[in-house]
Design a protein around this motif. Structure first.
Motif, mmCIF file in Angstrom:
data_model
loop_
_atom_site.group_PDB
_atom_site.id
_atom_site.type_symbol
_atom_site.label_atom_id
_atom_site.label_comp_id
_atom_site.label_asym_id
_atom_site.label_seq_id
_atom_site.Cartn_x
_atom_site.Cartn_y
_atom_site.Cartn_z
ATOM 1 N N GLU A 41 -3.010 4.764 -3.045
ATOM 2 C CA GLU A 41 -4.003 5.621 -2.376
ATOM 3 C C GLU A 41 -4.021 7.459 -2.714
ATOM 4 O O GLU A 41 -2.700 7.106 -1.654
ATOM 5 N N VAL A 88 5.640 6.474 2.092
ATOM 6 C CA VAL A 88 4.083 7.175 1.245
ATOM 7 C C VAL A 88 4.978 8.134 -0.052
ATOM 8 O O VAL A 88 6.921 8.633 0.355
ATOM 9 N N ASP A 143 -0.103 4.304 8.120
ATOM 10 C CA ASP A 143 -0.575 2.964 7.618
ATOM 11 C C ASP A 143 -0.247 2.899 6.456
ATOM 12 O O ASP A 143 -1.052 1.931 6.152
ATOM 13 N N PHE A 144 0.844 3.255 5.966
ATOM 14 C CA PHE A 144 0.890 3.133 4.464
ATOM 15 C C PHE A 144 3.171 2.277 4.818
ATOM 16 O O PHE A 144 3.023 2.942 5.558
ATOM 17 N N ASP A 145 2.892 0.874 3.860
ATOM 18 C CA ASP A 145 3.934 0.852 3.764
ATOM 19 C C ASP A 145 5.309 1.679 3.011
ATOM 20 O O ASP A 145 6.106 1.524 3.683
ATOM 21 N N VAL A 151 0.692 -0.954 0.074
ATOM 22 C CA VAL A 151 -0.090 0.154 -0.124
ATOM 23 C C VAL A 151 1.193 1.036 0.291
ATOM 24 O O VAL A 151 1.332 1.247 1.229
ATOM 25 N N VAL A 152 0.750 2.104 -1.189
ATOM 26 C CA VAL A 152 1.423 3.202 -1.156
ATOM 27 C C VAL A 152 0.514 4.090 -0.653
ATOM 28 O O VAL A 152 -0.699 4.188 -1.397
ATOM 29 N N GLY A 153 0.743 5.364 0.069
ATOM 30 C CA GLY A 153 0.237 7.050 -0.133
ATOM 31 C C GLY A 153 0.643 7.675 -1.077
ATOM 32 O O GLY A 153 1.682 7.862 -1.016
ATOM 33 N N ARG A 154 -0.553 8.796 -1.528
ATOM 34 C CA ARG A 154 0.266 9.545 -2.364
ATOM 35 C C ARG A 154 -0.517 10.783 -1.507
ATOM 36 O O ARG A 154 -1.490 10.947 -1.389
#
Length: 188
Positions: free
Chosen positions: A155, A172, A168-170, A46-49
């Motif tokens: 995301e 960012v 919350d992300f692997d 999961v990548v946060g953007r």
């Protein structure tokens, strides 16, 4: 679907290019490898953007075309629009809370009218967020639940870092632009 390695390689190339363009003397891989985290060949699940203020990214990270490369894209802005589309319970709740003047003649949310009511009033903004945010979270969970365990999920969440969600992300990714570009966008 594309595999994790293709998404990971694209992310690593983006990071290296972005860091170099801002004058950082190291690459993403070098920095993380020196901390004992080997990124090469390992794609995050999961990548946060997020993007910096006035970045207005329309070609940077999105230019990777994550979906074409096999990633599942969950865009919080798109979801926020979806949950208040004409005919939805979300739009009805907003109209019940703020009045029919926030609904345009075509039945869509009148975003300008709503903005005039909430963005200068923290209490009204909190009321709006109390309606919209649970709907966005529920739709986000539906989209995440539909993703396969082997998928890479990107995301796209405005204010991800400011809201303290980075943990919350692997991984960012914060997309930014040179200072002069951001200043120009702010004064336009």
């Amino acid at each position: 679907r594309a595999n994790r390695a293709s998404v990971s390689d694209a992310l690593n190339r983006l990071f290296d290019h972005s860091l170099a363009s801002f004058g950082f003397p190291f690459s993403f891989r070098d920095e993380h490898e020196s901390m004992g985290q080997h990124v090469v060949g390992h794609a995050p699940h999961v990548v946060g953007r997020d993007e910096g203020p006035a970045t207005d990214d329309r070609g940077g990270f999105r230019g990777l075309d994550e979906a074409e490369r096999g990633a599942v894209v969950v865009d919080a802005d798109a979801i926020a629009h979806e949950v208040v589309e004409p005919g939805t319970a979300g739009l009805q709740s907003v109209a019940d809370e703020f009045g029919d003047e926030v609904v345009a003649a075509d039945g869509a949310l009148d975003r300008a009218a709503l903005a005039a009511l909430v963005f200068s009033n923290p209490v009204a903004l909190a009321r709006l967020e109390a309606i919209v945010h649970p709907l966005v979270r529920a739709r986000r969970q539906q989209l995440l639940a539909a993703a396969d365990d082997a998928d890479v999920v990107v995301e796209d969440i405005p204010l991800l870092v400011e809201k303290g969600l980075a943990g919350d992300f692997d991984l960012v990714v914060v997309v930014t632009a040179p200072l002069e570009v951001r200043v120009d966008r702010l004064v336009r």
